[in-house]
Design a protein around this motif. Structure first.
Motif, PDB file in Angstrom:
ATOM      1  N   THR A 141      25.380  -3.692  35.650  1.00  0.00           N
ATOM      2  CA  THR A 141      25.266  -4.511  34.617  1.00  0.00           C
ATOM      3  C   THR A 141      25.531  -6.151  34.940  1.00  0.00           C
ATOM      4  O   THR A 141      26.232  -6.190  35.549  1.00  0.00           O
ATOM      5  N   PRO A 142      24.403  -6.795  35.096  1.00  0.00           N
ATOM      6  CA  PRO A 142      24.573  -8.360  35.172  1.00  0.00           C
ATOM      7  C   PRO A 142      26.007  -8.908  34.907  1.00  0.00           C
ATOM      8  O   PRO A 142      25.824  -8.853  33.485  1.00  0.00           O
ATOM      9  N   ASP A 143      26.463  -9.598  35.615  1.00  0.00           N
ATOM     10  CA  ASP A 143      27.522 -10.198  35.167  1.00  0.00           C
ATOM     11  C   ASP A 143      27.136 -11.923  34.284  1.00  0.00           C
ATOM     12  O   ASP A 143      28.039 -12.510  33.665  1.00  0.00           O
ATOM     13  N   LYS A 144      25.771 -12.100  34.717  1.00  0.00           N
ATOM     14  CA  LYS A 144      25.481 -13.350  34.132  1.00  0.00           C
ATOM     15  C   LYS A 144      23.953 -13.352  34.027  1.00  0.00           C
ATOM     16  O   LYS A 144      23.284 -12.340  34.248  1.00  0.00           O
ATOM     17  N   ALA A 145      23.725 -14.497  33.665  1.00  0.00           N
ATOM     18  CA  ALA A 145      21.948 -14.440  33.478  1.00  0.00           C
ATOM     19  C   ALA A 145      21.475 -14.798  34.802  1.00  0.00           C
ATOM     20  O   ALA A 145      21.696 -15.742  35.344  1.00  0.00           O
ATOM     21  N   TYR A 146      20.388 -13.993  35.155  1.00  0.00           N
ATOM     22  CA  TYR A 146      19.554 -14.247  36.624  1.00  0.00           C
ATOM     23  C   TYR A 146      18.295 -14.141  36.265  1.00  0.00           C
ATOM     24  O   TYR A 146      17.819 -13.462  35.304  1.00  0.00           O
ATOM     25  N   ALA A 147      17.606 -15.139  36.925  1.00  0.00           N
ATOM     26  CA  ALA A 147      16.119 -15.081  36.790  1.00  0.00           C
ATOM     27  C   ALA A 147      15.586 -13.532  37.448  1.00  0.00           C
ATOM     28  O   ALA A 147      16.043 -13.260  38.515  1.00  0.00           O
ATOM     29  N   ILE A 148      14.649 -13.497  36.670  1.00  0.00           N
ATOM     30  CA  ILE A 148      13.970 -12.008  37.064  1.00  0.00           C
ATOM     31  C   ILE A 148      12.605 -12.049  37.512  1.00  0.00           C
ATOM     32  O   ILE A 148      11.807 -12.847  36.837  1.00  0.00           O
ATOM     33  N   ARG A 149      12.237 -11.745  38.633  1.00  0.00           N
ATOM     34  CA  ARG A 149      10.906 -11.860  39.071  1.00  0.00           C
ATOM     35  C   ARG A 149      10.136 -10.314  39.112  1.00  0.00           C
ATOM     36  O   ARG A 149      10.757  -9.297  39.855  1.00  0.00           O
ATOM     37  N   VAL A 150       9.117 -10.160  38.303  1.00  0.00           N
ATOM     38  CA  VAL A 150       8.608  -8.870  37.964  1.00  0.00           C
ATOM     39  C   VAL A 150       7.027  -8.996  38.834  1.00  0.00           C
ATOM     40  O   VAL A 150       6.387  -9.882  38.282  1.00  0.00           O
ATOM     41  N   THR A 151       7.017  -8.151  39.766  1.00  0.00           N
ATOM     42  CA  THR A 151       5.528  -7.892  40.194  1.00  0.00           C
ATOM     43  C   THR A 151       4.907  -6.603  39.648  1.00  0.00           C
ATOM     44  O   THR A 151       5.587  -5.522  39.434  1.00  0.00           O
ATOM     45  N   GLY A 152       3.677  -6.837  39.419  1.00  0.00           N
ATOM     46  CA  GLY A 152       2.990  -5.560  38.803  1.00  0.00           C
ATOM     47  C   GLY A 152       1.479  -5.784  38.595  1.00  0.00           C
ATOM     48  O   GLY A 152       1.020  -6.814  39.112  1.00  0.00           O
ATOM     49  N   VAL A 153       0.798  -4.980  37.730  1.00  0.00           N
ATOM     50  CA  VAL A 153      -0.463  -5.060  37.631  1.00  0.00           C
ATOM     51  C   VAL A 153      -0.611  -5.332  36.092  1.00  0.00           C
ATOM     52  O   VAL A 153      -0.185  -4.427  35.145  1.00  0.00           O
ATOM     53  N   TRP A 154      -1.411  -6.320  35.447  1.00  0.00           N
ATOM     54  CA  TRP A 154      -1.421  -6.347  34.290  1.00  0.00           C
ATOM     55  C   TRP A 154      -2.800  -6.189  33.615  1.00  0.00           C
ATOM     56  O   TRP A 154      -3.730  -6.206  34.479  1.00  0.00           O
TER      57      TRP A 154
END
Lengths: 245, 317
Positions: A141-154
């Motif tokens: 569970t994250p301890d603070k806010a982290y930027a998230i990078r999502v790689t995928g197909v839209w």
């Protein structure tokens, strides 16, 4: 092929000199269905992308991907804000991206049984499960806010009056037209031998299959899966001529 | 010009070991169910239990010091101890000093925190604060107090004392000389079997311990013979081979392993999982496990010359 050109071509092939109001009303639906089928069978490189609009929430192991924003396919809008296929998720810890390893939700529940305990991603591991099609669960569970990078197909937004230019219409117009004509033929019930054009659906299906094979071949090259990247043949044995390529 | 990694500290989480083991039998992480997890958790533990039977793992050899008490022959040990490797008694503790009443300034009166009948008193800071008067039940004989150098304030200067001070010969402790640590004197103790211990007629005979029987009960018990007497402050130093810490895959715990055994461990866990979940992969994994175990265990040794010579001394006295 933009929206106007597509509609004109469909009306022409369907011999609809004076399209009925019913045909005009159903045509966007048929086009949408055709596009869905095409996007299921052809996952283009153009629909792949990365999005960094999300942040984790401290103390919350879930990531709601519907909150994603700003994603486009070749500059055109997407149908859903979240990817249809999530290929990879990473969190920015310090100055480095930490990739989450895909695991099952059961595994995450077991290895991080106290979700109230928080830690930075990657300390010492980072696991992720797509709990449904748009919610990721991570551990720790994250301890603070982290930027998230999502790689995928839209999923690109379908071609429409309000969205007249799409990647599919510009790149594979033959496939799009054939796909729409299959749907039109089915709607016109020209599927039996006693109809006015008994072979229409069959013919357009064959045309669609040919166009799809062609498009898939192009996508293989585009996604670097073409023959140039296939393994070299085994070396010739003693006394054998070199194998031709 | 690229640089190599700055650290060499990687230690896999137990959960990563489990994930990797499952990958080796063809299970991807996102296919693991709760049943897989609980089964894997058992395998993680069972493999280490089996390893404990294969001999000594050097990083699990632990040194423990045991303070002996006069007249006490039996000492229950930590249940994690699998076997005792070396046992020796130490007659003087270098970090302690023997002093008498005269070495304390300001009229402080030393007293026994323990009954004066005992020969060694270990004092801590709390008993030597300025306002403390250490009232004795009775005036303790000199040389019956042992305290850490750090508990003395600046004006207290101690002098070295003899390592062995018979009760009837109080040491002379000049108050103006700095004390020097007393070097330890170690004497090895020899292991004896249950039968040999049983053959000792008087198991309560006091003296300088020279032999021990390691009774491998749960918890194990160390039996000394002769039983420690009152002449010296006895300390026993044990080098023992301990169980591996439980491999807990939750909350990011790290495994109790050395780097050289990572491959052997993950392969053996995978082999155990294959037995349950993918028997068709077991033969190949078992072969790899054997190889990696041999490589690791051959490296897990002390690289010092070994001398073999007969010991003509008494086995114990």
């Amino acid at each position: 092929m933009n929206w106007t050109e597509l509609v004109a071509a469909v009306e022409n092939y369907a011999v609809q000199d004076q399209p009925t109001a019913e045909f005009t009303a159903i045509l966007p639906v048929l086009i949408g269905q055709a596009e869905i089928r095409i996007h299921r069978e052809l996952v283009p490189a153009a629909a792949s992308g990365q999005n960094t609009s999300l942040m984790t929430v401290a103390g919350n192991r879930s990531i709601d991907m519907t909150a994603m924003s700003g994603q486009t396919v070749n500059g055109a809008p997407v149908k859903f804000s979240y990817p249809m296929i999530v290929e990879d998720v990473a969190a920015l810890v310090g100055t480095s991206w930490v990739q989450f390893a895909p695991t099952s939700l059961a595994f995450i529940d077991q290895i991080w049984p106290n979700s109230a305990v928080t830690a930075p991603p990657g300390t010492p591991f980072a696991y992720l499960n797509m709990a449904d099609n748009r919610t990721a669960v991570i551990a720790p569970t994250p301890d603070k806010a982290y930027a998230i990078r999502v790689t995928g197909v839209w999923r690109p937004a379908p071609i429409a009056i309000a969205n007249p230019v799409t990647w599919l219409g510009e790149t594979h117009p033959d496939l799009l037209l054939a796909g729409v004509m299959v749907e039109v033929a089915l709607w016109m019930r020209d599927t039996s031998s006693v109809a006015d054009q008994p072979q229409m659906a069959v013919t357009w299906s064959q045309i669609y299959d040919t166009a799809l094979r062609s498009a898939l071949q192009e996508e293989r090259f585009r996604q670097r899966e073409g023959p140039t990247l296939e393994a070299y043949p085994p070396p010739p044995g003693p006394g054998q001529p070199p194998a031709g390529r | 010009m690229s640089a190599s990694a700055a650290t060499a500290l990687w230690e896999p989480a137990v959960s990563d070991v489990l994930l990797d083991a499952y990958e080796r039998i063809g299970f991807r992480g996102n296919a693991l169910t709760t049943e897989h997890f609980t089964s894997g958790r058992r395998s993680l533990q069972f493999v280490l239990s089996a390893w404990a039977n294969r001999g000594i793992s050097l990083w699990k050899v632990v040194r423990t010091e045991l303070h002996l008490t006069q007249g006490i022959a039996d000492y229950p040990l930590d249940p994690a101890i699998i076997d005792l490797l070396d046992v020796y008694r130490r007659v003087v503790q270098p970090e302690f000093f023997v002093l008498d009443q005269s070495t304390l300034d300001d009229g402080a009166v030393l007293a026994a925190g323990k009954p004066p009948a005992e020969t060694d008193f270990v004092l801590d800071q709390s008993v030597l604060d300025g306002s403390d008067v250490l009232a004795a039940g009775s005036v303790p004989p000199p040389a019956e107090f042992m305290l850490d150098q750090s508990v003395l304030d600046g004006s207290d200067v101690l002098a070295p004392a003899a390592p062995a001070v018979p009760p009837d010969q109080p040491p002379v402790l000049p108050s103006d000389q700095p004390i020097a640590p007393i070097p330890p004197i170690d004497v090895i103790l020899y292991p004896i079997s249950r039968t040999e211990y049983a053959q000792i007629p008087n198991k309560t005979q006091q003296g300088q311990p020279s032999a021990f029987w390691f009774e491998r009960t749960k918890p194990p018990v160390l039996h000394l013979w002769p039983v420690p007497d009152a002449t010296l402050a006895w300390q026993l130093v044990l080098h023992h081979f301990d169980r591996f810490a439980d491999p807990d895959p939750t909350m990011g715990n790290i495994g109790d392993l050395q780097n050289r055994f990572y491959m052997a461990y993950v392969c053996e866990v995978a082999t155990d999982l294959a037995l349950k979940w993918a028997p068709e992969r077991m033969a190949a994994l078992a072969a790899a496990t054997k190889l990696y175990w041999m490589e690791a265990s051959e490296e897990d040794r002390e690289k010092a010359p070994m001398h073999i010579r007969p010991d003509f001394s008494a086995f114990f006295r």
